[in-house]
Design a protein around this motif. Sequence first.
Motif, PDB file in Angstrom:
ATOM      1  N   PHE A 125       0.999  -1.059   0.425  1.00 13.81           N
ATOM      2  CA  PHE A 125      -0.004   0.007  -0.034  1.00 13.81           C
ATOM      3  C   PHE A 125       1.034   0.783  -0.094  1.00 13.81           C
ATOM      4  O   PHE A 125       1.883   1.568   0.761  1.00 13.81           O
ATOM      5  CB  PHE A 125      -1.079  -0.083   0.913  1.00 13.81           C
ATOM      6  CG  PHE A 125      -2.118  -0.729   1.054  1.00 13.81           C
ATOM      7  CD1 PHE A 125      -3.479  -0.621   0.714  1.00 13.81           C
ATOM      8  CD2 PHE A 125      -2.093  -2.131   1.916  1.00 13.81           C
ATOM      9  CE1 PHE A 125      -4.227  -1.539   0.781  1.00 13.81           C
ATOM     10  CE2 PHE A 125      -3.028  -2.751   1.684  1.00 13.81           C
ATOM     11  CZ  PHE A 125      -4.074  -2.802   1.171  1.00 13.81           C
ATOM     12  N   ARG A 126       0.356   1.904  -1.275  1.00 13.36           N
ATOM     13  CA  ARG A 126       0.691   3.528  -0.612  1.00 13.36           C
ATOM     14  C   ARG A 126       0.084   4.274   0.090  1.00 13.36           C
ATOM     15  O   ARG A 126      -1.248   4.472   0.061  1.00 13.36           O
ATOM     16  CB  ARG A 126       0.767   4.183  -2.049  1.00 13.36           C
ATOM     17  CG  ARG A 126       2.427   3.482  -3.005  1.00 13.36           C
ATOM     18  CD  ARG A 126       2.417   4.045  -4.304  1.00 13.36           C
ATOM     19  NE  ARG A 126       3.470   3.532  -4.658  1.00 13.36           N
ATOM     20  CZ  ARG A 126       3.401   3.058  -6.205  1.00 13.36           C
ATOM     21  NH1 ARG A 126       1.923   3.263  -6.759  1.00 13.36           N
ATOM     22  NH2 ARG A 126       3.926   2.921  -6.846  1.00 13.36           N
ATOM     23  N   ILE A 127       0.359   4.897   1.743  1.00 16.66           N
ATOM     24  CA  ILE A 127      -0.895   5.568   2.134  1.00 16.66           C
ATOM     25  C   ILE A 127      -0.057   6.760   3.018  1.00 16.66           C
ATOM     26  O   ILE A 127       1.109   6.881   3.333  1.00 16.66           O
ATOM     27  CB  ILE A 127       0.120   4.646   3.962  1.00 16.66           C
ATOM     28  CG1 ILE A 127      -0.482   3.607   3.772  1.00 16.66           C
ATOM     29  CG2 ILE A 127      -1.174   5.314   5.199  1.00 16.66           C
ATOM     30  CD1 ILE A 127       0.493   2.000   5.323  1.00 16.66           C
ATOM     31  N   THR A 128      -1.145   7.645   2.154  1.00 12.11           N
ATOM     32  CA  THR A 128      -1.270   8.789   2.527  1.00 12.11           C
ATOM     33  C   THR A 128      -2.817   9.233   3.804  1.00 12.11           C
ATOM     34  O   THR A 128      -3.429   9.242   4.395  1.00 12.11           O
ATOM     35  CB  THR A 128      -1.337   9.763   1.579  1.00 12.11           C
ATOM     36  OG1 THR A 128      -1.205   9.029   0.774  1.00 12.11           O
ATOM     37  CG2 THR A 128      -2.096  11.165   1.741  1.00 12.11           C
ATOM     38  N   VAL A 129      -1.649  10.129   4.336  1.00 13.99           N
ATOM     39  CA  VAL A 129      -2.166  10.442   5.912  1.00 13.99           C
ATOM     40  C   VAL A 129      -2.485  12.091   6.110  1.00 13.99           C
ATOM     41  O   VAL A 129      -1.008  12.960   6.224  1.00 13.99           O
ATOM     42  CB  VAL A 129      -1.542   9.579   7.288  1.00 13.99           C
ATOM     43  CG1 VAL A 129      -2.104  10.797   8.608  1.00 13.99           C
ATOM     44  CG2 VAL A 129      -1.601   8.232   6.892  1.00 13.99           C
ATOM     45  N   ASN A 130      -3.443  12.833   5.840  1.00 16.60           N
ATOM     46  CA  ASN A 130      -3.700  14.012   6.557  1.00 16.60           C
ATOM     47  C   ASN A 130      -4.041  14.503   8.120  1.00 16.60           C
ATOM     48  O   ASN A 130      -4.146  13.993   8.188  1.00 16.60           O
ATOM     49  CB  ASN A 130      -5.391  14.646   5.838  1.00 16.60           C
ATOM     50  CG  ASN A 130      -4.541  14.496   3.957  1.00 16.60           C
ATOM     51  OD1 ASN A 130      -3.924  14.936   3.065  1.00 16.60           O
ATOM     52  ND2 ASN A 130      -5.918  13.539   3.631  1.00 16.60           N
ATOM     53  N   ILE A 131      -2.671  15.432   7.910  1.00 15.81           N
ATOM     54  CA  ILE A 131      -2.808  15.185   9.649  1.00 15.81           C
ATOM     55  C   ILE A 131      -2.547  17.020   9.972  1.00 15.81           C
ATOM     56  O   ILE A 131      -2.446  17.861   9.180  1.00 15.81           O
ATOM     57  CB  ILE A 131      -0.559  15.085  10.453  1.00 15.81           C
ATOM     58  CG1 ILE A 131      -0.295  13.769   9.998  1.00 15.81           C
ATOM     59  CG2 ILE A 131      -0.804  15.229  11.903  1.00 15.81           C
ATOM     60  CD1 ILE A 131       0.857  13.661  10.277  1.00 15.81           C
ATOM     61  N   ASN A 132      -4.167  17.428  11.020  1.00 15.16           N
ATOM     62  CA  ASN A 132      -4.663  19.126  10.958  1.00 15.16           C
ATOM     63  C   ASN A 132      -5.090  19.003  12.065  1.00 15.16           C
ATOM     64  O   ASN A 132      -5.491  18.292  12.937  1.00 15.16           O
ATOM     65  CB  ASN A 132      -6.044  18.740  10.512  1.00 15.16           C
ATOM     66  CG  ASN A 132      -6.356  20.149  10.021  1.00 15.16           C
ATOM     67  OD1 ASN A 132      -5.432  21.167  10.901  1.00 15.16           O
ATOM     68  ND2 ASN A 132      -7.099  20.481   9.312  1.00 15.16           N
ATOM     69  N   ASP A 133      -3.707  20.392  12.751  1.00 18.49           N
ATOM     70  CA  ASP A 133      -4.132  20.245  14.528  1.00 18.49           C
ATOM     71  C   ASP A 133      -4.741  21.595  14.499  1.00 18.49           C
ATOM     72  O   ASP A 133      -4.571  22.526  15.550  1.00 18.49           O
ATOM     73  CB  ASP A 133      -3.303  20.616  15.165  1.00 18.49           C
ATOM     74  CG  ASP A 133      -2.033  22.127  14.519  1.00 18.49           C
ATOM     75  OD1 ASP A 133      -2.425  22.503  13.988  1.00 18.49           O
ATOM     76  OD2 ASP A 133      -1.286  21.729  15.337  1.00 18.49           O
ATOM     77  N   GLY A 134      -5.766  22.184  13.131  1.00 17.90           N
ATOM     78  CA  GLY A 134      -6.383  23.492  13.567  1.00 17.90           C
ATOM     79  C   GLY A 134      -5.866  24.388  13.115  1.00 17.90           C
ATOM     80  O   GLY A 134      -6.004  25.656  12.720  1.00 17.90           O
ATOM     81  N   THR A 135      -4.243  24.330  12.886  1.00 14.62           N
ATOM     82  CA  THR A 135      -3.310  25.491  13.212  1.00 14.62           C
ATOM     83  C   THR A 135      -2.302  25.375  11.843  1.00 14.62           C
ATOM     84  O   THR A 135      -1.971  25.477  10.820  1.00 14.62           O
ATOM     85  CB  THR A 135      -2.630  26.355  14.107  1.00 14.62           C
ATOM     86  OG1 THR A 135      -1.487  25.213  14.963  1.00 14.62           O
ATOM     87  CG2 THR A 135      -3.446  26.928  15.158  1.00 14.62           C
ATOM     88  N   ASP A 136      -2.511  24.077  11.503  1.00 13.93           N
ATOM     89  CA  ASP A 136      -1.323  23.218  10.683  1.00 13.93           C
ATOM     90  C   ASP A 136      -1.881  21.620  10.501  1.00 13.93           C
ATOM     91  O   ASP A 136      -2.830  21.428  10.769  1.00 13.93           O
ATOM     92  CB  ASP A 136       0.136  23.470  11.151  1.00 13.93           C
ATOM     93  CG  ASP A 136       1.721  22.908  10.297  1.00 13.93           C
ATOM     94  OD1 ASP A 136       0.710  23.570   9.393  1.00 13.93           O
ATOM     95  OD2 ASP A 136       2.588  22.445  10.680  1.00 13.93           O
TER      96      ASP A 136
END
Length: 149
Positions: A125-136
């Motif tokens: 698998f090619r895994i893509t994870v979006n990480i969001n803390d509300g400011t970045d």
Amino acid sequence: MSLVISKRSLMAGSLMLLANLLFSAMAVAEQKETLGKWDVHYIAFNSTFITPDVAKHYSIVRSKYNGVINISVLNKADQKAQSAVLTGTARNLLGVSKSLTFKEVSEGDAIYYIAVLPFSDQETFRITVNINDGTDQQVLKFQHKFYAE
């Protein structure tokens, strides 16, 4: 003198052991990306590596065909665990895409995110994870091949 161990402390101990094993493995493999203000550590492994009690506690179905993706997001400056929203997809080499649903797990000062990914033996698998803390917002990308064990 008798020793009484509660089921909850046994599960917490098992999970901490798992976390230590995972972080030890990460230190050896150095599965870490620096993304903006974060150091993001990640590992993917077969769900059968988790004890039945820990799997039950975190609603993970143990199967030789279920993988687990474990991600922790640390502040690059002080290495403190960060709370964020993680969403992602896993795309196999044939282009079949599966959504990843991450669950936040907090234990003491540690925060990590777990998603279960069904797979076929030797599936990459090619895994893509979006990480969001509300400011970045940052994107983690990696590839992993799962084996049925």
